[in-house]
Motif scaffolding. Structure first.
Motif, PDB file in Angstrom:
ATOM      1  N   GLU A   4      62.130  22.066 177.330  1.00 51.88           N
ATOM      2  CA  GLU A   4      62.175  23.513 177.096  1.00 51.88           C
ATOM      3  C   GLU A   4      63.570  24.063 177.354  1.00 51.88           C
ATOM      4  O   GLU A   4      64.062  24.922 176.625  1.00 51.88           O
ATOM      5  N   ASP A   5      64.236  23.554 178.416  1.00 51.73           N
ATOM      6  CA  ASP A   5      65.600  23.983 178.711  1.00 51.73           C
ATOM      7  C   ASP A   5      66.557  23.593 177.586  1.00 51.73           C
ATOM      8  O   ASP A   5      67.496  24.324 177.262  1.00 51.73           O
ATOM      9  N   VAL A   6      66.322  22.396 177.000  1.00 46.19           N
ATOM     10  CA  VAL A   6      67.158  21.942 175.889  1.00 46.19           C
ATOM     11  C   VAL A   6      67.051  22.922 174.723  1.00 46.19           C
ATOM     12  O   VAL A   6      68.053  23.354 174.142  1.00 46.19           O
ATOM     13  N   ARG A   7      65.826  23.286 174.359  1.00 44.94           N
ATOM     14  CA  ARG A   7      65.624  24.201 173.233  1.00 44.94           C
ATOM     15  C   ARG A   7      66.251  25.569 173.501  1.00 44.94           C
ATOM     16  O   ARG A   7      66.824  26.194 172.609  1.00 44.94           O
ATOM     17  N   ARG A   8      66.104  26.029 174.760  1.00 46.82           N
ATOM     18  CA  ARG A   8      66.697  27.321 175.108  1.00 46.82           C
ATOM     19  C   ARG A   8      68.211  27.289 174.937  1.00 46.82           C
ATOM     20  O   ARG A   8      68.806  28.221 174.377  1.00 46.82           O
ATOM     21  N   LEU A   9      68.849  26.206 175.390  1.00 37.01           N
ATOM     22  CA  LEU A   9      70.299  26.084 175.318  1.00 37.01           C
ATOM     23  C   LEU A   9      70.767  26.034 173.864  1.00 37.01           C
ATOM     24  O   LEU A   9      71.765  26.668 173.493  1.00 37.01           O
ATOM     25  N   ILE A  10      70.030  25.314 173.018  1.00 33.02           N
ATOM     26  CA  ILE A  10      70.388  25.218 171.607  1.00 33.02           C
ATOM     27  C   ILE A  10      70.257  26.578 170.939  1.00 33.02           C
ATOM     28  O   ILE A  10      71.104  26.988 170.130  1.00 33.02           O
ATOM     29  N   ALA A  11      69.173  27.310 171.296  1.00 33.96           N
ATOM     30  CA  ALA A  11      68.963  28.637 170.714  1.00 33.96           C
ATOM     31  C   ALA A  11      70.098  29.577 171.100  1.00 33.96           C
ATOM     32  O   ALA A  11      70.577  30.373 170.276  1.00 33.96           O
ATOM     33  N   GLU A  12      70.557  29.501 172.360  1.00 28.72           N
ATOM     34  CA  GLU A  12      71.662  30.335 172.806  1.00 28.72           C
ATOM     35  C   GLU A  12      72.946  29.982 172.047  1.00 28.72           C
ATOM     36  O   GLU A  12      73.723  30.864 171.676  1.00 28.72           O
ATOM     37  N   GLU A  13      73.154  28.702 171.796  1.00 30.50           N
ATOM     38  CA  GLU A  13      74.348  28.255 171.081  1.00 30.50           C
ATOM     39  C   GLU A  13      74.335  28.756 169.636  1.00 30.50           C
ATOM     40  O   GLU A  13      75.358  29.212 169.111  1.00 30.50           O
ATOM     41  N   GLU A  14      73.153  28.719 169.013  1.00 27.79           N
ATOM     42  CA  GLU A  14      73.041  29.144 167.617  1.00 27.79           C
ATOM     43  C   GLU A  14      73.181  30.648 167.460  1.00 27.79           C
ATOM     44  O   GLU A  14      73.633  31.148 166.439  1.00 27.79           O
ATOM     45  N   SER A  15      72.748  31.388 168.523  1.00 26.99           N
ATOM     46  CA  SER A  15      72.847  32.847 168.449  1.00 26.99           C
ATOM     47  C   SER A  15      74.267  33.338 168.720  1.00 26.99           C
ATOM     48  O   SER A  15      74.626  34.449 168.396  1.00 26.99           O
TER      49      SER A  15
END
Length: 536
Positions: free
Chosen positions: A525-536
């Motif tokens: 879940e932390d991985v997905r959150r970090l990727i989402a922050e990077e994409e935003s």
């Protein structure tokens, strides 16, 4: 298309609800909370009274003096438990951790007594060393990034295995000097208690199965009482009510050597408490970061600094109660708070402490086998999440476990070492923790560049996975090998747990690796959150 908007009040409500969604924040009925809390007290009672018994005898105290020490340790253990579980700003991990007198300081305190300083010198060293520990606790908490699953799993397993001799000693009778120590009767009582736990655990009634440990202890005690193997005649020996008298053994005295020795104990306590916080976080399935560990360590040190005032010693989390959380599935921290309140009452009402103390030790031994074994099993479960291919994690686990078990199977192994070294290495938990952290540093951090870690897209074993786009293409072209349990569905990789493995760019991959090394990524879940922050 309609769009709904939340009002600020709804936002606040959602935030509160999100916060209360933590498993440890569940609130049970008052009656259930105190029943489960009593189970926690019974689980650790033998351990919390053992230290004052040992130190009291070493100090040459009479029965009344030892009784005062025991009451003081119960009282302070209860207050420390409440602080740790409820928490106030900067103090308390807010996790279901039971606090009590740490075994880590026994050797040091007996050596201080042997040097002629008496109990005032012991209390003085505990007070000063704990204040120093309170100051350095936040810095120590930053090492959480060096506790990935390969480390925590090893430490948790060692905690469970190192506690098994305690359970065995209880099953044999508890007192090695007693004539019936190790008798067939004592061991059969423990086996019968163990059997009752297993039978009650299988009953499809939640209340009964969750209270199986407590009920087994009650049933075992009643059985011993019927056969005349339990003695409740001394329940009133210490009176009905007694408040711990501050500085009852004199004002503390201070010795530099004693303080330095005790500070080494504090460092050991830090390592053990950190391991317990991470372990219970794994069991409860809640996020544990360096801030939360720092708050837990501060609570430990504040309680330890106050303890000498009320004739008690260093406080730390009790590993056996971590096992109780795992086996009962009761994750509420407020259950432990209720247990802390019971400990405070026991410290104020010696008659109630006498009732608990009258529980036959073999009965506790039978329950302890289940509890301590569960801790080890929890560690093994954590180790099962670790990736062992293409790295040296197997060596880390093997060597660290061996170092942790050596002082358990051969207690005299480090007797020839300097006392300061022996204090640390005589604890199997400390030995395993230090070795696991050191080897993880050497094999997974020092001199290892991020690009060297991308062999199979694992950045830190057990914290989550990502795969680079070019690697994904190689898999689709059958030029690379999947992990065991992986499948490809609709052009996506799904791991053995049914979770999709995120496909990332090289830049995102590097960012995830850096975050994992800092302890900021501990789950998929932390991985997905970090990727989402990077994409935003």
């Amino acid at each position: 298309m309609s769009v709904s908007h939340q009002s600020p009040s709804n936002d606040r409500k959602a935030a509160v609800e999100g916060k209360s969604a933590r498993p440890e924040d569940e609130r049970l009925p008052v009656g259930s909370s105190f029943a489960y809390g009593l189970q926690h007290v019974l689980t650790m009672y033998g351990g919390i009274i053992a230290v004052p018994l040992i130190i009291g005898n070493a100090a040459g105290l009479d029965g009344n003096g030892i009784s005062l020490l025991i009451a003081s340790c119960l009282f302070m253990g209860g207050l420390a438990t409440i602080l740790q579980s409820v928490g106030v700003p900067f103090f308390g991990s807010q996790l279901p951790l039971v606090q009590g007198v740490s075994f880590a300081g026994v050797a040091t305190m007996t050596s201080i007594l042997a040097g002629g300083g008496g109990l005032p010198a012991v209390f003085g060293s505990v007070l000063v060393a704990s204040v120093i520990g309170l100051i350095v606790a936040p810095a120590f908490a930053l090492i959480v990034k060096f506790f990935p699953p390969v480390v925590t799993g090893t430490v948790i397993t060692t905690i469970g295995l190192s506690l098994m001799p305690v359970a065995a000693g209880w099953a044999m009778g508890g007192d090695a000097e007693a004539a019936d120590y190790g008798s067939m009767r004592n061991i059969l009582i423990a086996v019968a208690t163990l059997a009752i736990v297993l039978i009650l655990s299988r009953i499809p009634v939640a209340v009964i199965s969750r209270l199986s440990i407590l009920l087994a202890i009650v049933i075992g005690t009643i059985g011993c009482l019927i056969f005349g193997w339990a003695d409740f005649s001394h329940v009133l020996d210490r009176g009905i009510f007694a408040f711990p008298e501050p500085f009852a053994f004199g004002m503390p005295t201070f010795s530099a050597a004693a303080i330095i020795s005790m500070f080494i104990v504090i460092i050991v306590t830090f390592a053990e408490t950190t391991a317990d916080i991470i372990a219970v976080g794994e069991i409860v399935d809640t996020k544990v970061d360096s801030k939360r560990i720092a708050s837990g360590l501060r609570a430990d040190m504040l309680s330890s600094a106050v303890s000498p005032i009320f004739n008690s010693f260093t406080q730390s989390a009790f590993a056996q109660n971590v096992g109780l959380v795992a086996i009962t599935g009761v994750k509420s921290r407020f259950v432990v708070t209720a247990g802390g309140a019971i400990l405070v009452v026991l410290g104020l009402l010696p008659v109630m402490g006498g009732v608990v103390a009258a529980v036959p030790t073999p009965v506790l031994g039978g329950a302890g086998i289940v509890l301590f074994g569960t801790v080890a099993a929890s560690g093994i479960r954590t180790l099962s999440k670790v990736e062992y291919e293409g790295n040296l994690n197997m060596i880390i686990v093997a060597v660290s476990l061996a170092f942790g078990i050596i002082p358990v199977v051969e207690p005299d192994f480090y007797n020839s070492f300097p006392e300061s070294v022996g204090i640390i290495l005589h604890s199997g938990i400390s030995s395993a923790t230090l070795m696991a952290v050191l080897l993880n540093l050497v094999f997974n951090h020092i001199g290892v560049k991020a690009k060297d870690r991308t062999d199979r897209s694992v950045f830190v074993a057990g914290t989550g996975r990502v795969i680079r786009k070019e690697e994904m293409q190689r898999l689709l072209d059958n030029e690379a090998i999947l992990y065991e349990g992986d499948t490809i569905k609709n052009g996506k990789i799904v791991d053995c747990n049914g979770e999709e493995v995120p496909v990332v760019t090289e830049k995102q991959h590097e960012k995830v690796i850096d975050a994992a090394q800092k302890g900021e990524v501990r789950s998929q879940e932390d991985v997905r959150r970090l990727i989402a922050e990077e994409e935003s």
